[in-house]
Design a protein around this motif. Structure first.
Motif, PDB file in Angstrom:
ATOM      1  N   TRP A 117      -7.859   4.480  -2.074  1.00  0.00           N
ATOM      2  CA  TRP A 117      -6.662   4.777  -1.279  1.00  0.00           C
ATOM      3  C   TRP A 117      -5.683   3.611  -1.305  1.00  0.00           C
ATOM      4  N   TYR A 164      -1.836  11.584   6.729  1.00  0.00           N
ATOM      5  CA  TYR A 164      -2.167  11.037   8.046  1.00  0.00           C
ATOM      6  C   TYR A 164      -2.267  12.152   9.082  1.00  0.00           C
ATOM      7  N   GLN A 206       4.288  12.349   1.457  1.00  0.00           N
ATOM      8  CA  GLN A 206       2.916  12.790   1.224  1.00  0.00           C
ATOM      9  C   GLN A 206       1.931  11.973   2.065  1.00  0.00           C
ATOM     10  N   GLN A 207       2.202  10.679   2.200  1.00  0.00           N
ATOM     11  CA  GLN A 207       1.336   9.839   3.032  1.00  0.00           C
ATOM     12  C   GLN A 207       1.332  10.334   4.477  1.00  0.00           C
ATOM     13  N   ILE A 221       1.995   7.119  -4.057  1.00  0.00           N
ATOM     14  CA  ILE A 221       2.243   8.381  -3.360  1.00  0.00           C
ATOM     15  C   ILE A 221       3.502   8.242  -2.522  1.00  0.00           C
ATOM     16  N   ILE A 264       6.121   8.531   0.522  1.00  0.00           N
ATOM     17  CA  ILE A 264       5.867   8.328   1.945  1.00  0.00           C
ATOM     18  C   ILE A 264       5.740   9.671   2.673  1.00  0.00           C
ATOM     19  N   LYS A 271      -2.135   4.364  -2.887  1.00  0.00           N
ATOM     20  CA  LYS A 271      -1.217   4.620  -1.772  1.00  0.00           C
ATOM     21  C   LYS A 271       0.234   4.340  -2.150  1.00  0.00           C
TER      22      LYS A 271
END
Length: 350
Positions: free
Chosen positions: A186, A202, A197-198, A193, A195, A190
């Protein structure tokens, strides 16, 4: 070949121990409170030989033209510290920012120590009982199987016990491997990816999304409040928040708000669209037209969120301890039943 030999090896810098980071910040705060300018305070910190390398590196970085957050980042301070110090160049409140860093980082270290103390003995016992279970499966149960070949009930119980042990050990290994692979992976992917999608990831994690929502609201409230003290307009504040790269979600939200404000939308409406911001934060912006009142309320709200984060983490830690011991108790009962059931079967056949 000679040029290869002369080429220096690239060494990855070691992470600065948390105790050193905290001691450095506390002593720097004390010196600044006593009226020392920043560089003189750094020179004074060099009197402590444990802090000498850190202070020397920060002094060199500052003399090279780096900002205070860049200098601390180069000295391998934690990201939570450098994210606070980034806003010093905008609000000028170095002493207040260091105080916030100390408060947050000290709590972080206390949580880590308490979790380690809580988990140490259960994990050791868990490993010991796992080895014992493996020994039983490899040595004891096969011997029982030979003894009870003529007793179908006992044999089926022993087969079930072996199956459950295999299932447990396989599950334990799989879960361990998944955790060991998932966390580093991750951190590696990270940054690749988006933001958006992040944020979706979450939100899909039930417990973690609550923590992220509180943490994001805290950072937004605290940094917005600190920049309001300088007399900046909302647009200037959002520009500073968008320029920082330490907290990507705040950067993303600040950019979105800045773009939508230019189209004539109100900030309170925009804040309601963000899933990782608390509703209370929106209501603070709604009720305060006065800048001074807004700055005061955001500062107080930030302190309350810090207490809430501390309370949640402590509850989680205290909840995990009985869970560990319940699992160990079930472990012991299972080992006891596995060993004693064949003995009862043997007694019944006599």
């Amino acid at each position: 070949m000679g040029s290869f030999l002369r080429k220096p090896f690239i060494k990855r810098k070691k992470k600065l121990p948390g105790e050193i980071q905290l001691r450095f910040l506390k002593r720097l705060q004390r010196l600044l409170e006593n009226g020392y300018p920043l560089l003189e305070a750094m020179e004074t910190l060099k009197w402590d030989k444990n802090l000498l390398p850190v202070a020397t590196q920060i002094i060199e970085s500052l003399k090279d033209g780096m900002t205070i957050d860049q200098a601390f980042e180069r000295a391998m301070f934690h990201q939570s510290i450098t994210s606070y110090l980034y806003f010093v160049q905008a609000n000028g409140d170095l002493l207040g920012s260091i105080g916030k860093c100390i408060e947050m980082f000290e709590q972080r270290m206390n949580y880590t120590k308490k979790f380690q103390q809580m988990a140490r003995y259960p994990i050791i016992l868990f490993i010991i009982f796992s080895l014992l279970l493996y020994f039983i499966k490899q040595s004891v149960l096969p011997s029982f199987m030979e003894m009870f070949q003529t007793n179908s009930n006992a044999s089926s119980m022993l087969v079930l016990s072996i199956f459950l042990i295999d299932l447990f050990m396989t599950g334990f290994i799989v879960i361990g491997l998944v955790i060991m692979i998932a966390i580093p992976s991750w951190h590696l992917i990270k940054h690749r990816i988006s933001i958006e999608q992040q944020i979706k990831i979450y939100q899909s994690i039930p417990i973690y999304r609550g923590y992220m929502k509180t943490q994001t609201s805290y950072f937004f409230a605290v940094h917005f409040s600190s920049l309001l003290k300088t007399g900046m307009s909302f647009k200037e504040i959002l520009q500073h928040m968008a320029n920082q790269r330490k907290i990507p979600i705040i950067t993303h939200y600040a950019n979105l708000i800045k773009e939508e404000l230019s189209r004539g939308l109100h900030i309170t409406y925009l804040l309601t669209q963000f899933t990782l911001l608390e509703e209370q934060l929106v209501s603070i912006f709604q009720k305060n037209a006065d800048v001074n009142a807004l700055e005061k309320d955001l500062s107080v709200y930030g302190d309350l969120l810090m207490e809430e984060i501390e309370d949640r983490i402590m509850k989680s830690i205290t909840f995990l301890q009985p869970v560990f011991f319940i699992l160990l108790a079930l472990f012991i009962v299972f080992i006891y039943v596995t060993l004693m059931w064949p003995m009862f079967e043997l007694i019944n056949t006599i």
